[in-house]
Design a protein around this motif. Structure first.
Motif, PDB file in Angstrom:
ATOM      1  N   ALA A  23      15.781 -52.500  -1.739  1.00  0.00           N
ATOM      2  CA  ALA A  23      16.487 -53.775  -1.597  1.00  0.00           C
ATOM      3  C   ALA A  23      15.589 -54.865  -1.028  1.00  0.00           C
ATOM      4  O   ALA A  23      15.764 -56.054  -1.328  1.00  0.00           O
ATOM      5  CB  ALA A  23      17.718 -53.575  -0.720  1.00  0.00           C
ATOM      6  N   LEU A  42      17.233 -51.176  -6.569  1.00  0.00           N
ATOM      7  CA  LEU A  42      18.436 -51.417  -5.787  1.00  0.00           C
ATOM      8  C   LEU A  42      18.602 -52.912  -5.596  1.00  0.00           C
ATOM      9  O   LEU A  42      17.672 -53.599  -5.166  1.00  0.00           O
ATOM     10  CB  LEU A  42      18.347 -50.703  -4.447  1.00  0.00           C
ATOM     11  CG  LEU A  42      18.456 -49.179  -4.560  1.00  0.00           C
ATOM     12  CD1 LEU A  42      17.709 -48.497  -3.443  1.00  0.00           C
ATOM     13  CD2 LEU A  42      19.918 -48.766  -4.558  1.00  0.00           C
ATOM     14  N   ALA A  43      19.781 -53.418  -5.911  1.00  0.00           N
ATOM     15  CA  ALA A  43      19.981 -54.867  -5.929  1.00  0.00           C
ATOM     16  C   ALA A  43      20.135 -55.474  -4.539  1.00  0.00           C
ATOM     17  O   ALA A  43      19.777 -56.635  -4.331  1.00  0.00           O
ATOM     18  CB  ALA A  43      21.214 -55.208  -6.773  1.00  0.00           C
ATOM     19  N   ASP A  44      20.660 -54.711  -3.576  1.00  0.00           N
ATOM     20  CA  ASP A  44      20.910 -55.282  -2.259  1.00  0.00           C
ATOM     21  C   ASP A  44      20.948 -54.181  -1.210  1.00  0.00           C
ATOM     22  O   ASP A  44      21.080 -52.988  -1.532  1.00  0.00           O
ATOM     23  CB  ASP A  44      22.218 -56.079  -2.250  1.00  0.00           C
ATOM     24  CG  ASP A  44      23.416 -55.243  -2.664  1.00  0.00           C
ATOM     25  OD1 ASP A  44      23.915 -54.481  -1.818  1.00  0.00           O
ATOM     26  OD2 ASP A  44      23.839 -55.333  -3.837  1.00  0.00           O
ATOM     27  N   ALA A  47      24.081 -51.848  -1.052  1.00  0.00           N
ATOM     28  CA  ALA A  47      24.076 -50.782  -2.061  1.00  0.00           C
ATOM     29  C   ALA A  47      23.159 -49.644  -1.641  1.00  0.00           C
ATOM     30  O   ALA A  47      23.501 -48.459  -1.781  1.00  0.00           O
ATOM     31  CB  ALA A  47      23.645 -51.350  -3.410  1.00  0.00           C
ATOM     32  N   MET A  62      27.739 -47.777  -7.386  1.00  0.00           N
ATOM     33  CA  MET A  62      26.730 -48.831  -7.433  1.00  0.00           C
ATOM     34  C   MET A  62      26.197 -49.033  -8.855  1.00  0.00           C
ATOM     35  O   MET A  62      25.889 -50.150  -9.256  1.00  0.00           O
ATOM     36  CB  MET A  62      25.584 -48.511  -6.472  1.00  0.00           C
ATOM     37  CG  MET A  62      25.969 -48.508  -4.992  1.00  0.00           C
ATOM     38  SD  MET A  62      26.738 -50.062  -4.419  1.00  0.00           S
ATOM     39  CE  MET A  62      28.481 -49.597  -4.373  1.00  0.00           C
ATOM     40  N   GLN A  65      28.788 -51.077 -10.677  1.00  0.00           N
ATOM     41  CA  GLN A  65      28.800 -52.481 -10.252  1.00  0.00           C
ATOM     42  C   GLN A  65      27.510 -53.222 -10.610  1.00  0.00           C
ATOM     43  O   GLN A  65      27.371 -54.404 -10.295  1.00  0.00           O
ATOM     44  CB  GLN A  65      29.038 -52.553  -8.747  1.00  0.00           C
ATOM     45  CG  GLN A  65      30.399 -52.018  -8.324  1.00  0.00           C
ATOM     46  CD  GLN A  65      30.540 -51.890  -6.813  1.00  0.00           C
ATOM     47  OE1 GLN A  65      29.789 -52.507  -6.055  1.00  0.00           O
ATOM     48  NE2 GLN A  65      31.503 -51.081  -6.372  1.00  0.00           N
ATOM     49  N   ARG A  67      24.549 -52.612  -9.358  1.00  0.00           N
ATOM     50  CA  ARG A  67      23.733 -52.785  -8.142  1.00  0.00           C
ATOM     51  C   ARG A  67      22.693 -51.675  -7.997  1.00  0.00           C
ATOM     52  O   ARG A  67      21.812 -51.761  -7.161  1.00  0.00           O
ATOM     53  CB  ARG A  67      24.648 -52.856  -6.929  1.00  0.00           C
ATOM     54  CG  ARG A  67      25.591 -54.064  -6.995  1.00  0.00           C
ATOM     55  CD  ARG A  67      26.749 -53.939  -6.043  1.00  0.00           C
ATOM     56  NE  ARG A  67      26.336 -54.052  -4.651  1.00  0.00           N
ATOM     57  CZ  ARG A  67      27.161 -53.833  -3.617  1.00  0.00           C
ATOM     58  NH1 ARG A  67      28.425 -53.469  -3.848  1.00  0.00           N
ATOM     59  NH2 ARG A  67      26.729 -53.953  -2.389  1.00  0.00           N
ATOM     60  N   GLN A 355      31.856 -53.189 -16.340  1.00  0.00           N
ATOM     61  CA  GLN A 355      31.931 -52.184 -15.285  1.00  0.00           C
ATOM     62  C   GLN A 355      32.559 -50.896 -15.811  1.00  0.00           C
ATOM     63  O   GLN A 355      32.110 -49.791 -15.485  1.00  0.00           O
ATOM     64  CB  GLN A 355      32.720 -52.723 -14.090  1.00  0.00           C
ATOM     65  CG  GLN A 355      32.799 -51.739 -12.923  1.00  0.00           C
ATOM     66  CD  GLN A 355      33.212 -52.402 -11.621  1.00  0.00           C
ATOM     67  OE1 GLN A 355      32.616 -53.382 -11.189  1.00  0.00           O
ATOM     68  NE2 GLN A 355      34.256 -51.872 -10.985  1.00  0.00           N
TER      69      GLN A 355
END
Length: 419
Positions: A23, A42-44, A47, A62, A65, A67, A355
């Motif tokens: 992230a 990993l987006a954030d 997550a 995740m 979504q 992420r 999703q």
């Protein structure tokens, strides 16, 4: 400070090649560099932390979504890479406690005398029929195909599955046949058309499947011989059947209800009758279901070991006449389904959304991985009350399959169902 997530991944992935971007933007190459590389991001931070705390549930969430992002390779490639390294898997105390808590809760739910079968079935099988039409074969068989001989395509393998089961049922003219969990009607129509004078009853708890099944039977001119009903097997009374078949339904019974299931089979099966049970199985008890699958895909489901099936079966006064294990056939089936589903992504997204597509892709990929690497298999058990109801050798299966191939050669083609 080193990432706790990175430390866990490095302890797990020793073989293979994983390029992981955390992230915070750091990129790390993990593994011994062998095989095709998998590149993930990993987006954030939220997550990353979620997956570290609860990978069984949160990795899938995740991914759903968007992420947890695969930039090279697909979700099956990533899951397979991790699974092949599970001898090095690390669990901390919190993860172990979480797993034990889930097992205890699932065991409790499976024994509570509240009938949630229809609710659980509707969660999955009452999705739009258009969704299943994206990836199933021409006969809408939503269970493991039988790839015999090897290399046949999905339609041929699903036909081979029906043929193999029908051969074990020892069909004879004018028999009464029951299917517990009748799907979209394909097995029932096959058995009826293959058996002179047969009277078939298929029961389901899915209103969507019931509608499709009745439509298909009517279009094939079978409405007078094939009856599909919205019916729970537990409340069936007053009828005896010469043959009973159940394909891909036993996984939804719940481990706390196996005794009830087989006692009901004993009530419904004629004294000289034969049943074939086709179910997913595992090498040893697991006591619980994967958290993601339980929540999003098959609530209330459980995959039994052979021992967990046979004991309540015998206690119900039934005889095991034959057991066959089909390894890897479901991995091949799921690979076909996943590839067909992904190829029609735009249509799946239009039906639901992005999703939902990723959730379904994760389910198909994770299931395929389970059959390829977790030693899951298909279990076919032939059941009777009378030891003389079945021949004393297995040669009849091949003979019956040969006769069924002759029937198939003259059978009218299946009609495409439109919505």
């Amino acid at each position: 400070m080193a990432s706790a997530f990175l430390s866990i991944v490095q302890q797990i992935v020793r073989k293979g090649s994983l390029k992981l971007t955390l992230a915070n933007g750091e990129t790390h190459t993990i593994g011994d560099g062998t095989g095709e590389p998998v590149v993930a991001r990993l987006a954030d931070q939220e997550a990353e932390d979620a997956i570290r705390r609860d990978p069984a549930m949160r990795l899938g969430e995740m991914y759903m979504q968007g992420r947890f992002i695969l930039e090279q390779g697909n979700i099956y490639d990533f899951l397979s890479l991790v699974k092949q390294n599970t001898t090095n898997e690390i669990f901390d105390f919190k993860m172990a406690a979480l797993l034990l808590g889930r097992i205890a809760w699932q065991q409790l739910k499976s024994r509570v005398p509240v009938n949630r079968n229809k609710h659980n079935v509707a969660h999955h099988y009452d999705l739009s029929a258009k969704l299943f039409d994206l990836f199933l074969d021409e006969d809408w068989q939503y269970s493991c195909a039988y790839f015999e001989p090897p290399g046949i395509d999905l339609d041929e393998a699903q036909l081979a599955k029906k043929r193999h089961i029908a051969a074990k049922l020892l069909l004879e003219p004018n028999q009464r046949i029951l299917e517990i969990g009748s799907g979209w009607g394909g097995m029932g129509m096959y058995l009826t058309e293959a058996t002179e004078g047969a009277e078939f009853t298929g029961i389901t708890l899915s209103e969507e499947q019931l509608k499709v099944s009745r439509t298909r039977a009517e279009k094939r001119g079978l409405a007078d011989r094939v009856r599909f009903e919205l019916q729970d097997y537990r409340t069936m009374t007053g009828r005896k059947f010469d043959r009973i078949v159940s394909v891909g339904m036993f996984e939804h019974v719940g481990i706390g209800h196996y005794g009830n299931f087989f006692r009901k089979v004993s009530d419904l099966l004629d004294d000289n009758g034969v049943m074939v049970l086709h179910s997913i199985g595992r090498p040893k008890p697991s006591f619980g279901t994967n958290a993601f699958i339980e929540k999003y895909i098959f609530p209330g489901g459980y995959i039994p070991s052979v021992g967990e099936v046979v004991l309540p079966l015998e206690k119900a006064g039934l005889l095991v006449k034959d057991i066959e294990i089909l390894p890897l056939h479901y991995a091949y089936t799921l690979r076909h389904w996943r590839e067909r589903f992904v190829a029609r992504k735009a249509e799946a997204v239009a039906l639901y959304d992005e999703q939902f597509f990723r959730m379904w892709e994760f389910y198909l990929a994770g299931s395929e991985m389970g059959f390829r690497w977790d030693e899951l298999f298909i279990l076919q058990i032939q059941i009777a009350k009378n030891q003389f109801a079945v021949p004393d050798n297995r040669n009849y299966i091949e003979r019956n399959e040969a006769k069924l191939k002759e029937f198939e050669a003259t059978r009218a083609p299946l009609e495409k169902v439109t919505f």
